[in-house]
Design an enzyme around this catalytic site. Structure first.
Site, short mmCIF file in Angstrom:
data_model
loop_
_atom_site.label_atom_id
_atom_site.label_comp_id
_atom_site.label_asym_id
_atom_site.label_seq_id
_atom_site.Cartn_x
_atom_site.Cartn_y
_atom_site.Cartn_z
N GLU A 189 8.90 -11.20 -5.40
CA GLU A 189 7.67 -10.39 -5.34
C GLU A 189 7.07 -10.68 -3.98
OE1 GLU A 189 4.16 -9.34 -4.97
OE2 GLU A 189 3.61 -10.87 -6.46
N GLU A 227 1.16 -6.80 7.56
CA GLU A 227 0.35 -7.33 6.46
C GLU A 227 -0.59 -8.40 7.02
OE1 GLU A 227 1.05 -8.75 1.88
OE2 GLU A 227 2.39 -9.55 3.40
#
Length: 508
Positions: free
Chosen positions: A275, A406
């Site tokens: 993830e 990010e």
């Protein structure tokens, strides 16, 4: 119970004081003494808290001040090996995998009860070590931790086919949601009968050790859950390459996820669930209620200090409502209450550590250098700790780093679009595919976008809505597999075909 805080901040904002351009609302100046005692700083191996083999420790810091909270045992390769040996013995010889699903579920239910009993202490420890607002931890995250454990406690009776646990599961969790990630990993692995070696993030080791002790108190046999605090290049790499670990699960950045996957493949080819990161689009359509869209977009980005893998960090706004949206978003950022996360009414605490603080400030400077317009924030908040002002950029272009990378911090990038075809193309033009938000009152628009966007989770007129039963994971380089729900059980079960010849069958 859903993990959603869409109404956060309206009352808290009235506590703040509007400062000069580029700053945000003020909260407590002096840090509050946390109402909890640090009791566990050793490694948990084979049911006992023990020192690391080397005797080394490392400091875990209070992000409000940069001061040391405690010195924690530093696990390395030898400690990972000790933990894997304990987990292997517990799986091969211990009662946990052989226990009936009902008995396993009773222990998990007791575990959830103990989490609820110690809710306030766990929340205080989480806030102290992580910097997230205490009200967020005490009223949302720790209750969700208990709910997740209960959810998986009810699932062991599902796998009645020839589906068997993998054995020893290695798990590596991040620092932004230490206990929720603990639950996402530990819950399904235990429910399926696996044993575990869990490596915590070096920034936030304390709460997992506390909660793991409650699991022992609930009746979890020794060796079933082992917790090793340590660093990625040593403890993490040792876990990923260990030949007696049967399954690996990792949550963290995409770049680190690549390393974890490679290490696992080079060892015993253990399957890996990942993830990973995201750069999620939040799309505000021309028919949207602008006031509601502003509040939801603000929440989607700034929640948890912006330290959220699915944060709505690319805010696409239709050109017809762009100017209105921008002005109201700027005003909302200026009202955001920043300060000591133990202070009631605070919406935003400090970033996790100095490294993350410097990374975010680097991206803010990059936004300025690349020609984006700074509408609010852009600087450190206060003089102590790792606080950053809520920051808003307008005139953001797709090729700017603040629109591509990010950032993992309180930096909102607002981009303009003309039509659906354009925004779909631009929203999908990224290596990530974790989540997306859509704000529209038009059902056809919502249907078009949900089918066109290549994201693992899409929220319509809401954001960050989580529940134990809702699967979560990403497309593309945002990961492999899904967390939560029935899907997460599949991460920890193998299918076994068993064929037996039948003598004198009544039918074929």
């Amino acid at each position: 119970m859903f993990f959603c805080l869409s109404d956060r901040g309206t009352a808290a904002a009235t506590l703040g004081i509007r400062r000069l351009f580029g700053t945000s609302a003020v909260a407590a100046e002096e840090p509050i003494t946390p109402p909890v005692e640090v009791k566990h700083t050793q490694l948990l191996i084979n049911g006992k808290f023990v020192d690391s083999a080397s005797g080394k420790t490392f400091p875990t810091l209070d992000p409000r001040t940069g001061e040391v909270i405690a010195h924690v045992a530093e696990g390395e390769a030898e400690d990972i090996n000790r933990a894997v040996i304990a987990a292997r013995k517990a799986f091969d010889e211990g009662p946990w995998p052989k226990m009936s699903p009902y008995k396993r579920s009773m222990i998990l239910y007791r575990f959830a009860d103990l989490i609820e009993k110690h809710n306030d202490e766990i929340a205080a420890l989480e806030t102290w070590d992580n910097g997230k607002p205490y009200q967020q931890a005490v009223s949302v995250e720790i209750p969700m931790l208990a709910r997740l454990i209960r959810y998986y406690a009810g699932k062991p009776s599902l796998p009645q086919k020839k589906e068997t646990p993998y054995g020893v599961a290695g798990q590596i969790i991040p620092w932004n949601f230490p206990l929720l990630m603990f639950a996402w990993k530990v819950g399904p692995a235990l429910a399926c009968g696996n044993t575990i070696v869990l490596k915590t993030a070096e920034q936030t080791p304390l709460s997992a050790l506390y909660v793991a002790r409650l699991a022992l108190e609930a009746g979890l046999p020794p060796g079933v859950l082992n917790v090793v605090s340590g660093f990625g290049p040593t403890a993490g790499a040792s876990l990923a390459t260990h030949m007696d670990v049967d399954k690996l699960a990792f949550t963290g950045s995409t770049d680190t996820g690549k390393i974890v996957l490679e290490l696992a493949a080079r060892s015993n080819l253990k399957p890996v669930t990942l993830e990973l990161g995201g750069k999620s689009p939040f799309i505000v359509c021309e028919d949207a209620d602008v006031d509601k869209a502003v509040e939801m977009a603000h929440f989607a980005l700034f929640f948890n200090q912006g330290q959220c893998c699915c944060a709505g960090s690319r805010t696409f706004v239709h050109e017809k409502v762009y100017d209105e949206f921008l002005e109201k978003s700027k005003a909302r950022a200026l009202r955001r209450v920043v300060g000591d996360p133990f202070k009631k009414g605070v919406e935003q605490g400090p970033q996790i550590d100095e490294e993350q603080f410097n990374k975010i400030m680097h991206y803010i400077r990059s936004g300025l250098d690349s020609g984006a317009t700074l509408e609010a924030g852009g600087d450190r908040f206060g003089t102590k700790g790792y606080y950053i002002q809520p920051t808003v950029f307008s005139d953001v272009k797709d090729d700017m780093l603040i629109a591509k990378d990010e950032i993992f911090g309180p930096v909102q990038s607002i981009l303009k679009f003309k039509d659906l075809d354009e925004v779909v193309r631009r929203a999908n033009a990224t290596r990530y595919g974790l989540a997306a938000g859509i704000f529209t009152n038009n059902l056809d628009t919502a249907n078009t976008l949900t089918r066109a966007l290549r994201q693992g989770t899409i929220w319509i007129n809401c954001f960050d809505v989580f529940d134990a039963a809702i699967p979560f994971g990403g497309f593309k380089m945002s990961g492999q597999g899904r967390e939560k729900g029935i899907h997460s059980l599949r991460n920890y079960l193998q299918v076994k075909a068993v064929v037996t010849p039948l003598k004198n069958p009544a039918w074929l």
